[in-house]
Design an enzyme around this catalytic site. Structure first.
Site, short mmCIF file in Angstrom:
data_model
loop_
_atom_site.label_atom_id
_atom_site.label_comp_id
_atom_site.label_asym_id
_atom_site.label_seq_id
_atom_site.Cartn_x
_atom_site.Cartn_y
_atom_site.Cartn_z
N HIS A 67 80.12 76.78 11.32
CA HIS A 67 79.69 77.74 12.35
C HIS A 67 78.26 77.43 12.81
CE1 HIS A 67 79.42 82.09 13.82
NE2 HIS A 67 78.15 81.69 13.83
N GLU A 68 77.36 77.23 11.84
CA GLU A 68 75.96 76.99 12.19
C GLU A 68 75.74 75.59 12.74
OE1 GLU A 68 73.83 79.31 12.39
OE2 GLU A 68 75.24 80.75 11.55
N HIS A 71 76.26 75.65 16.37
CA HIS A 71 75.06 76.12 17.07
C HIS A 71 74.07 74.96 17.25
CE1 HIS A 71 75.99 80.31 17.29
NE2 HIS A 71 76.02 80.50 15.98
#
Length: 377
Positions: A67-68, A71
């Site tokens: 998820h990160e 980003h």
């Protein structure tokens, strides 16, 4: 959100872990191994339950990391430099060295995280269905199904319009687009984060008093973390607003005292010139060019019997691990990269020459001066 310890680097991005991750890791593993799995599928050995619970916790945090990283990848493609990724209680946070250049870039960077969690959740759900179709071990099916559900829940929770969640950044992008003012947009997202945090605390306490047990306290704890993180983000946004347009040269300490790399640690600690002025000094090589940063605390770690044979160059923080800035760099953009501690001083360079050093206390003095000098109504 600062990392308690570092796991390593992926594609040049430092991966850190906040202490709260250990709490949630233990809760997940224990809750599955001693709660859900034995209740749903009794009759297995404790070892099997614990292997399944620990495996689920590890894969869950791998999902958070994915998820990160999403980003970070999108931020880089939009011209934003990523400092590190920190996993914590509410998921994770990718710390950026600079701001997105436009609301659209902010939208893309923030939106990709929940999208990745949503896709992962769907894949895990599909995987659980396929495993059930081929009569795979029931504990494996349950763990994969749980991972699907938790990733879908993570996507929904992170989409809530409140800082510091991804939804808060989406809200900030919208407010920025509507108002044209990034600082006002950040203040709005921060306020939403605090409101959501207090709401979760209130709901958690009500649930606890009505017999909700630890579930209510857990909800209140999440609310408390949310308030703390949103408040910290809001304060940093205010600082960046005050420092907007202020160059590094206006806050740095000019012409700092330097230490030759060849000087012994014993001589460094014995010389009053170094002992009583500062806690960190730029280190220069034989040609006078900066090669690193030495702290008095770091030098004192050398045993006294060896300090006469150990040079400053051997105990310094090398230039490659030291933050370097230019005189015309923006203080507002540099602020997210700075951390407390003497070893995190920023060396200021101009055309390859050391011209200054910068600490958080220098920025604090600059902020105080700017606020006192601001015209009053």
């Amino acid at each position: 959100m600062r990392a308690t310890f570092t796991l390593g680097r992926i594609s040049g991005v430092r991966i850190g872990v906040h202490w709260s991750v250990l709490l949630i890791f233990g809760i997940i593993a224990f809750g599955l191994a001693q709660g859900r799995l034995p209740q749903v599928y009794p009759g297995h050995s404790p070892v099997e339950y614990w292997v399944a619970g620990l495996g689920a916790a590890v894969v869950f945090f791998a999902s958070l990391l994915a998820h990160e990283l999403a980003h970070a990848v999108v931020a880089r493609r939009n011209g934003v430099v990523v400092d590190d990724i920190v996993l914590w209680l509410l998921g994770g946070v990718a710390r950026l060295k600079s701001e997105a250049s436009s609301p659209a870039a902010e939208l893309r960077t923030a939106g990709v995280g929940p999208l990745v969690s949503l896709v992962l959740g769907g894949l895990f759900v599909l995987g659980a269905w396929l495993l059930a179709m081929v009569s795979a071990p029931e504990l494996l099916v349950e763990v994969v199904a749980w991972l699907g559900g938790i990733n879908l829940l993570l996507a929904v929770f992170n989409s809530l319009p409140a800082a510091p969640l991804d939804g808060g950044r989406l809200l900030r992008a919208f407010l920025w687009w509507r108002t044209g003012d990034r600082l006002r947009a950040t203040a709005g997202a921060t306020m939403a984060g605090r409101v959501l945090g207090w709401l979760l605390i209130g709901l958690g306490l009500v649930a606890f008093m009505r017999g909700g047990g630890l579930g209510g306290l857990w909800l209140a704890l999440i609310g408390w973390f949310l308030i703390a993180a949103a408040t910290a983000e809001g304060r940093q946004a205010q600082l960046r607003g005050v420092l907007a347009g202020v160059p590094v040269r206006d806050a740095m300490t000019r012409d700092p005292l330097t230490v030759p790399a060849a000087l012994t640690v014993a001589d460094l600690l014995a010389d009053p010139l170094y002992r009583y002025r500062h806690s960190a000094f730029p280190v220069t090589g034989a040609d006078g060019a900066p090669v690193g940063l030495v702290t008095l605390d770091g030098a004192r770690q050398v045993p006294p019997e060896n300090s006469g044979a150990v040079t400053v160059g051997e105990v310094m923080v090398p230039l490659s691990r030291t933050t370097v800035a230019g005189t015309d760099d923006s203080l507002a953009d540099l602020l997210p990269r700075m951390e407390p501690g003497a070893e995190h001083r920023v060396l200021v360079m101009d055309k390859g020459r050391l011209v200054g050093i910068l600490s958080l206390s220098d920025i604090s003095r600059t902020v105080t001066w700017l606020m006192n000098a601001a015209p009053r109504p």
